[in-house]
Design a protein around this motif. Structure first.
Motif, short mmCIF file in Angstrom:
data_model
loop_
_atom_site.label_atom_id
_atom_site.label_comp_id
_atom_site.label_asym_id
_atom_site.label_seq_id
_atom_site.Cartn_x
_atom_site.Cartn_y
_atom_site.Cartn_z
N ASN B 276 1.74 -1.78 -13.37
CA ASN B 276 1.43 -1.19 -11.99
C ASN B 276 0.32 -1.99 -11.43
O ASN B 276 0.11 -2.46 -10.12
CB ASN B 276 0.96 0.20 -12.22
CG ASN B 276 1.36 1.11 -11.07
OD1 ASN B 276 2.08 0.57 -10.35
ND2 ASN B 276 0.91 2.32 -11.18
N ILE B 277 -0.78 -2.32 -12.32
CA ILE B 277 -1.81 -3.29 -11.77
C ILE B 277 -1.42 -4.52 -11.16
O ILE B 277 -1.78 -4.93 -10.37
CB ILE B 277 -2.79 -3.38 -12.93
CG1 ILE B 277 -3.67 -1.91 -13.43
CG2 ILE B 277 -4.07 -4.42 -12.40
CD1 ILE B 277 -4.43 -2.49 -14.81
N TRP B 280 0.58 -4.00 -7.91
CA TRP B 280 -0.04 -3.81 -6.73
C TRP B 280 -0.92 -4.88 -6.28
O TRP B 280 -1.28 -5.22 -5.18
CB TRP B 280 -0.73 -2.36 -6.50
CG TRP B 280 0.02 -1.25 -6.53
CD1 TRP B 280 0.61 -0.44 -7.47
CD2 TRP B 280 0.84 -0.98 -5.46
NE1 TRP B 280 1.23 0.54 -7.12
CE2 TRP B 280 1.57 0.21 -5.70
CE3 TRP B 280 0.87 -1.44 -4.27
CZ2 TRP B 280 2.53 0.82 -4.77
CZ3 TRP B 280 1.86 -0.93 -3.10
CH2 TRP B 280 2.39 0.15 -3.46
N ILE B 399 12.85 -12.29 -5.30
CA ILE B 399 13.31 -11.48 -4.85
C ILE B 399 14.28 -10.87 -5.55
O ILE B 399 14.58 -9.36 -5.36
CB ILE B 399 13.51 -11.96 -3.18
CG1 ILE B 399 12.26 -11.99 -2.52
CG2 ILE B 399 14.40 -10.80 -2.51
CD1 ILE B 399 12.24 -12.85 -1.46
N GLY B 400 15.29 -11.64 -5.86
CA GLY B 400 16.42 -10.88 -6.68
C GLY B 400 16.09 -10.32 -7.55
O GLY B 400 16.45 -9.01 -8.15
N ALA B 401 14.97 -10.70 -8.46
CA ALA B 401 14.66 -10.05 -9.75
C ALA B 401 14.04 -8.65 -9.36
O ALA B 401 14.20 -7.53 -10.29
CB ALA B 401 13.65 -10.79 -10.44
N PHE B 403 14.51 -6.88 -6.77
CA PHE B 403 15.76 -5.73 -6.37
C PHE B 403 16.44 -5.42 -7.52
O PHE B 403 17.06 -4.14 -7.63
CB PHE B 403 16.78 -6.44 -5.35
CG PHE B 403 16.48 -6.32 -4.09
CD1 PHE B 403 15.82 -5.05 -3.43
CD2 PHE B 403 16.02 -7.41 -3.10
CE1 PHE B 403 15.54 -4.86 -2.15
CE2 PHE B 403 15.70 -7.41 -1.74
CZ PHE B 403 15.31 -6.03 -1.29
N LYS B 404 16.30 -6.05 -8.69
CA LYS B 404 17.41 -5.55 -9.72
C LYS B 404 16.29 -4.69 -10.55
O LYS B 404 16.65 -3.99 -11.57
CB LYS B 404 17.57 -6.88 -10.59
CG LYS B 404 18.85 -6.43 -11.46
CD LYS B 404 19.55 -7.87 -12.15
CE LYS B 404 20.85 -7.65 -12.90
NZ LYS B 404 21.35 -8.73 -13.38
N VAL B 408 9.82 0.89 -8.52
CA VAL B 408 9.49 0.85 -6.91
C VAL B 408 9.21 -0.51 -6.47
O VAL B 408 8.91 -1.00 -5.42
CB VAL B 408 8.39 1.46 -6.55
CG1 VAL B 408 8.34 3.25 -6.67
CG2 VAL B 408 7.05 1.26 -7.29
N TYR B 414 10.03 -5.95 0.26
CA TYR B 414 9.93 -5.76 1.71
C TYR B 414 8.64 -6.37 2.31
O TYR B 414 8.59 -6.95 3.35
CB TYR B 414 9.97 -4.43 2.51
CG TYR B 414 11.54 -4.15 1.72
CD1 TYR B 414 12.74 -5.16 2.49
CD2 TYR B 414 12.22 -2.95 1.08
CE1 TYR B 414 14.01 -4.59 2.29
CE2 TYR B 414 13.59 -2.69 0.91
CZ TYR B 414 14.31 -3.63 1.34
OH TYR B 414 15.68 -3.32 1.29
#
Lengths: 122, 501, 626
Positions: B276-277, B280, B399-401, B403-404, B408, B414
């Motif tokens: 998570n770190i 973000w 970007i592909g990775a 989405f896969k 979140v 985006y």
């Protein structure tokens, strides 16, 4: 808890905090360097404290200290780490002071904040 | 593979000859520096082509985990090659096109190279600290070596933040050693999970803080704009083209090997979620970096902040930790390194010709010097990730990775895509400004043959990777296997085999 | 036919473009014309080779095979054909336009752009499509900018919107790939249409992402403001290409992916409004709003290129409305209007470029009476606006008729009313432009202006012919449609060489043309027989005894064309025109402000330590979050 470790730990912590306070509140480069130096000392103290145990013998094979049993030795690695880190700290501080002198020469001030935009030509 | 040690030792040795020779034979010492870097590039490229399996190299006969060992794998070799190539380009630029420098300058460059390679290759946490400090010290001095007060101030700012980072790192080392009892990365990795989660989280926190400082992650990057602006352009190119490579590598290694025990799952210490770190901070860095670069009036600061944003994307990709993400990271790091080298070299020319780094005053410089203007455009296209240029494959895969990936991470995609629009605006704004009709006749730029050769090589590499990514692609395939812990070819199992366990 | 011809269509212009970067400007323009001849030749050689495929597959790590697939489809070939015919005329025009005085360095980039255009129309895999799309984007930005500061400001506005759309498309492509495991356009279209029953929100997201990309490119609401900047500021000869061809990429994308998806969606999966799925109904209103905005803005614009750019926006609105009816008639109408608009807007912009070439003026009230000195240009412009206004017997009438037929078929009464309003509004601005620029009195400044040079005139004459033919013989264009419609599963439309059948009636273009020709003839005879006119010079005005020069007012200020529609302006005061522009400007400013804020953190050194401490806090917060 062992008294010595407690004192070392608290001392290290407060040294670091004093140093951090110095770094956060000052804009004079010399004081900043002093603050950083205090923090470094604090962290070195912390490493030394981490390896301390009561009754640990110097980890040297031989006759001077007359210890044969390996498990009575103090751990030598943190000592080596601290030595290295002290040397590195020395180097960084020396370089920082040199930079400070250069700053004083070029801008007549040792304030980290620039008062006017400085020119760039390369 | 046993020659890998020379990747660190040789530049270090060469660095020490320079102050001895420099006083009497300054030109010879500069030649030594250039030749050393050329040899290093050749050696690392050769090692990369001859690479078969990852190896642990024991230094000085002290077996790991007690002694220091080097860990050579594919990713580290690729990074080392990138570092060497970038340093060589920057050095050639400084030698033939920059302002005259004393031989010590080249000594510092060699020191920096050795330190960066050490950071990449070492398998020991304290050794990493030492190399980080050497890299730091040499970069402070390099930054301060030009541009008068601006350079000194940039160096001091970098030094203050980086010293805080090194204190944090040392504290982490003390905790690790007193709890896990070793500083070897593989041993620590297996010990980390057994730690009290609070202690584990503290270690992660301190190490991440220091790594992020090197990697220019927001908000640890407050030193970046001043340092890049104050440094001579060749050093800015080095910071952007070589130091970030090593920093990104260290961040990846720390996250996957030391904290995560091999790539894959979400890294977690109790309630402390490391993935998570990474996610973000990556996203925040992209947003802040692109916005700040958009608002910049100074070209060198703008490029610096663009580097920041790219590092944000890479950190974001590290948080995804899938095969496709690794693929994207390698491409993105290489493309960023190539493009930023090119951009800083050209920018350096513009700065020294026009006497200012405010890009608004560069109107028409590209009309007078179409070659430099065109190179700037190519570099910008390479960074932006436009298809047929190097950056595309990295951005596309990341970007592909994302989405896969579960969870979140699509939100981050985006945000990154929207931020890319801002990036496109400020890069094209400057690239086009170079070709706009000027009010007064712009200065023409003189460049050496070496400048033309090296920039042509960089531009060719940017377009070449964009059009034909297969050679890198073929190499990169193995990397996820090597990073995983579930695999016998993985990092930790290889390290253990070397320890005889 | 060798499939390599497909590759050639893309690689050849790009290659020529790269080579001509090193050549002198004038030479590169000749090369540009030459390349277009070759392209046109190859395109017409490919006419009957539908299904011809060139495919390059390469392994890309864990994504498996990535394919760059080019193929001739009915739809793609139609767009290729009309665009390459229009392009060759524009390039002939440019050959004379870029003389020693006016030459820009656009030719090499324009060649690359043509390669990219061909790539877009040929691509059958999303990767190839994306490659061509991006190549097109940034080369067009460089051409629009062409080294002028105001032009670049317009260009970057266009590029930012377009790039935003492109990024949305990239996200859409990946989502499609992860769901279907294929980059192939036809396959993914089928799969996503089926997904509307099972994974509704996913399918909606993907189509919406693609739609954003296509809407941004074809300047549909809320991206409608870029043409008035980019078309107006681009090099004059490029405006014709920009308005004729480039604005159609989005239309092509909609016709290729979005519309077929909704046409193939199984019945009953989505709420139906007015006979179409609700997203299509939304598209209808988006397009209708676009056309109204375009019309109203065009009415009050004083700059002739800007006016025509707004007109383009309005026309794209019509096309969007036609597409949104989701019927074979609507789809055909959209294609027909696309082809017609390509030619008539191309001729209008060519005529304007010729005017600007000779006079150097862009604001209409400074011109006037140019019909006397530039008759061919005048005729081109006249026919162009007749076609644009949709008056028979020119091409625009037929396609507009078809659009209305399609709307009546679906009983979209409200949308039809709105479109009818903007179609009528078109008269207001088109004939004002004709009158102000070409009719009325000739300004003494331009008394010695000559007709446009030979090649420019020649290409304009051909453009005129191309506007007449589909008007008189609609079958020359509509004849291609049944194959295209069949390839997307639509029913065929009824059309012959000179007649078309809609939902309520059928018309015969030849008969209409004959009647109109007769009427024009009668009027012309009456004109010849009528009373002698009295010619008034431009300066010969009644000024109530005042000398305007005393007030520092030149003749163009009291030109009747200046702010012509001022009186009806209050009628439209209630419309929130420009609201979207304001929103974008606010967004841009807040990005800049945020950037300044971020920079100010590190601007002076006083916060260096704090940033580190705050950073540690951020790590802790993000670490324990969720």
């Amino acid at each position: 808890m062992n008294n010595t470790i407690f004192i070392l730990g608290v001392g290290a912590f407060f040294l670091m905090m004093i140093g951090l306070y110095g770094v956060l509140t000052n804009r004079n480069v010399f004081r900043l360097i002093l603050g950083l130096g205090l923090m470094e000392t604090g962290v070195n103290l912390f490493i030394v404290g981490a390896s301390y145990w009561k009754g640990g013998k110097p980890p040297i094979l031989g006759t001077v200290f007359e210890t044969k049993a390996v498990d009575s030795y103090a751990d030598p690695v943190p000592q080596a780490l601290v030595l290295t880190s002290i040397v590195i700290g020395l180097g960084v501080t020396a370089l920082a002071l040199a930079l400070m002198v250069r700053l004083k020469e070029t801008t007549k001030s040792i304030d980290i904040i620039e008062t006017k935009e400085e020119e760039v030509n390369e | 593979m046993k020659y890998s040690i020379f990747l660190i030792v040789a530049p270090l040795a060469a660095a020490f000859t320079i102050p001895m020779l420099g006083t009497y034979l300054p030109r010879l010492s500069k030649l030594i520096a250039a030749l050393m870097l050329l040899a290093g590039t050749a050696l690392s490229a050769w090692l990369l082509t001859a690479y078969k399996a990852q190896t642990v190299i024991v230094i000085g006969g002290w077996m790991p985990p007690f002694g220091i060992s080097l860990h050579v794998d594919l990713l580290s070799l690729i990074s080392v090659t990138a570092v060497y190539g970038a340093t060589l380009m920057a050095t050639l630029y400084q030698l033939f096109d920059g302002q005259e420098k004393k031989p010590y300058f080249y000594m510092l460059i060699l020191l920096l190279t050795a330190a960066l390679n050490g950071m990449i290759l070492t398998g020991d946490l304290f050794n990493l600290f030492v190399f980080m400090e050497i890299a730091g010290i040499s970069s402070y001095a390099l930054i301060a070596s030009g541009n008068g007060a601006a350079g000194v101030r940039g160096a001091l700012k970098y030094m203050i933040v980086a010293s805080l980072a090194s204190v944090a790192y040392l504290a982490a080392i003390a905790i690790i050693y007193s709890t896990a009892g070793s500083l070897n990365m593989a041993t620590v990795a297996s010990g980390m999970r057994d730690l009290n989660p609070v202690v584990g989280a503290l270690v992660v926190l301190l190490i991440l803080a220091s790594v992020f400082t090197e990697m220019e992650i927001f908000p640890f990057n407050s030193w970046v704009p001043s340092a890049y602006q104050g440094a001579p352009s060749s050093v800015s190119a080095l910071l952007s083209g070589a130091v970030t490579v090593a920093a990104a590598y260290v961040a990846l290694r720390m996250s996957y090997i030391v904290f995560g025990q091999g790539m894959g799952d979400i890294i977690r210490y109790g309630k402390f979620n490391v993935t998570n770190i990474l996610f973000w901070l990556g996203v925040i860095t992209v947003i802040t970096g692109q916005a700040a670069a958009y608002a910049q009036a100074d070209a060198k600061k703008m490029l610096a902040l663009s580097s920041v944003a790219q590092m944000g994307i890479i950190l974001f990709a590290i948080s995804i930790a899938s095969d496709l993400a690794i693929y994207g990271i390698v491409f993105a790091v290489i493309a960023h390194s190539l493009s930023k080298l090119l951009l800083f070299m050209v920018t350096g020319k513009f700065v020294s010709a026009s006497g200012t780094s405010h890009w608004a005053k560069w109107k028409g410089l590209g009309r007078e010097n179409p070659l430099s203007g065109g190179l700037f455009l190519i570099g910008a296209l390479g960074i932006l990730g436009i298809p047929l240029f190097a950056g595309f494959w990295g951005k596309f895969s990341i970007i592909g990775a994302a989405f896969k990936a579960p969870g979140v991470s699509w939100i981050g995609v985006y945000i990154i895509l929207a931020a890319t629009v801002v990036e496109a605006v400020y890069f094209f704004r400057l690239a086009h400004l170079l070709f706009e009709e000027p009010e007064t006749k712009p200065v023409s730029i003189k460049s050496s043959i070496w400048f033309r050769i090296s920039t042509a090589l960089l531009a060719a590499a940017i377009i070449g990777i964009g059009v034909y990514p297969a050679p890198i692609d073929k190499k990169v395939r193995k990397i996820p296997t090597e990073l995983s812990s579930k695999n016998t070819e993985g990092y930790i199992s290889t390290a253990y085999r070397a320890m005889g366990r | 036919m060798s499939p390599l011809f497909l590759l050639l269509l893309v690689v050849m212009p790009v290659g020529f473009g790269l080579v001509s970067l090193a050549l002198p400007k004038r030479l590169s323009w000749f090369l540009f014309f030459f390349v277009n001849i070759l392209v046109l030749g190859v395109v017409f050689k490919l006419k009957s080779s539908t299904g011809l495929t060139w495919d390059l597959k390469f392994n890309l790590f864990s994504t498996g095979a990535v394919s760059l697939k080019l193929a001739v489809t009915h739809l793609g070939w139609f767009f290729l054909a009309i665009s390459s015919v229009a392009t060759i005329l524009f390039s002939m025009f440019s050959l004379d336009f870029n003389d020693r005085k006016h030459a820009t360095f656009a030719a090499p980039f324009w060649m690359i752009l043509i390669g990219a255009t061909n790539g877009i129309f040929l691509s059958q895999s999303w990767i190839a499509f994306f490659f061509a799309w991006e190549l097109m984007s940034w080369t067009s930005l460089l051409i629009i900018g062409h080294g002028k500061t105001p032009s670049f400001k317009a260009g970057i506005y266009y590029y930012a919107l377009s790039f935003f759309g492109t990024m949305a498309m990239m996200a859409g492509i990946w989502l499609l790939y992860h769901r279907t495991g294929s980059w192939d356009i036809a396959t993914t279209t089928l799969r996503i249409a089926a997904d509307f029953t099972t994974h509704r929100s996913f399918a909606m997201t993907v189509t919406a992402l693609f739609a954003v990309g296509f809407l941004a490119k074809s300047a549909l609401f809320p991206f409608h403001m870029w043409p008035q900047m980019a078309h107006a500021e681009a090099p004059d000869d490029f405006s014709a290409y920009l308005s004729g061809i480039m604005i159609k990429y989005g239309i092509y994308g909609l016709a290729l992916f979005v519309i077929p998806v909704f046409a193939m969606t199984p019945k009953g999966t989505m709420k139906i409004i007015s006979g179409v799925p609700w997203p299509m109904y939304a598209l209808a209103w988006i397009s209708a709003i676009t056309s109204v905005i375009g019309t109203v803005m065009a009415i009050f614009t004083n700059d002739m290129k800007r006016l025509m750019a707004w007109s383009t926006v309005a026309n794209v609105g019509y096309i969007g409305v036609a597409l949104s009816t989701n019927s074979s008639l609507g789809y055909a109408a959209a294609l027909f209007h696309t082809a017609n608009h390509m030619i008539f807007k191309g001729s209008i912009f060519a005529a304007l470029a010729a005017v600007k070439f000779r006079t150097g003026e862009r604001e209409m009230h400074k011109l006037g009476g140019l019909a006397y000195v530039m008759p061919i240009t005048f005729m081109t412009f006249l026919l162009g606006i007749i076609a644009a206004a949709g008056i028979p017997p020119l091409s625009g009438f037929n396609s507009k008729w078809m659009i209305f037929q399609a709307l009546f078929e679906k009983k979209m009464v409200f949308v039809a009313t709105v479109i009818f309003f903007s179609s009528t509004g078109a008269f207001l601005y088109l004939f004002r432009a004709l009158h102000t620029v070409f009719l009325g009195q000739l300004s003494p400044r331009f008394r010695h202006v000559k007709e446009a040079p030979m090649l420019m005139s020649f290409s304009m004459i051909i453009l005129m012919i191309l506007m007449l033919i589909p008007g008189i013989f609609p079958g020359t264009v509509t004849g291609f449609f049944n194959n295209i419609l069949a390839s997307f599963g639509f029913a065929p439309i009824k059309t012959t060489l000179n007649s078309m059948t809609g939902s309520t009636a059928s018309i015969n273009g030849t008969v209409i043309a004959a009647v109109f020709g007769l009427a024009v003839l009668i009027v012309f005879i009456m004109f010849l027989l009528g009373a002698r006119q009295h010619k008034v010079a431009m300066m010969d005005n009644y000024t109530c005894g005042e000398d305007p020069e005393d007030w520092k007012v030149g003749p163009e200020r009291y030109h009747y064309g200046y702010d012509f529609y001022q009186p009806i302006k209050p009628l439209f005061a209630w419309m929130p025109l420009g609201a979207v522009e304001k929103l974008y400007e606010t967004l841009r400013r807040s990005i800049e402000r945020f950037g300044n804020l971020v920079s100010s953190i590190s601007a002076d050194g006083s916060r260096l330590g704090w940033t580190f401490v705050i950073g540690i806090l951020i790590i802790i917060v993000t670490g324990v979050m969720k």
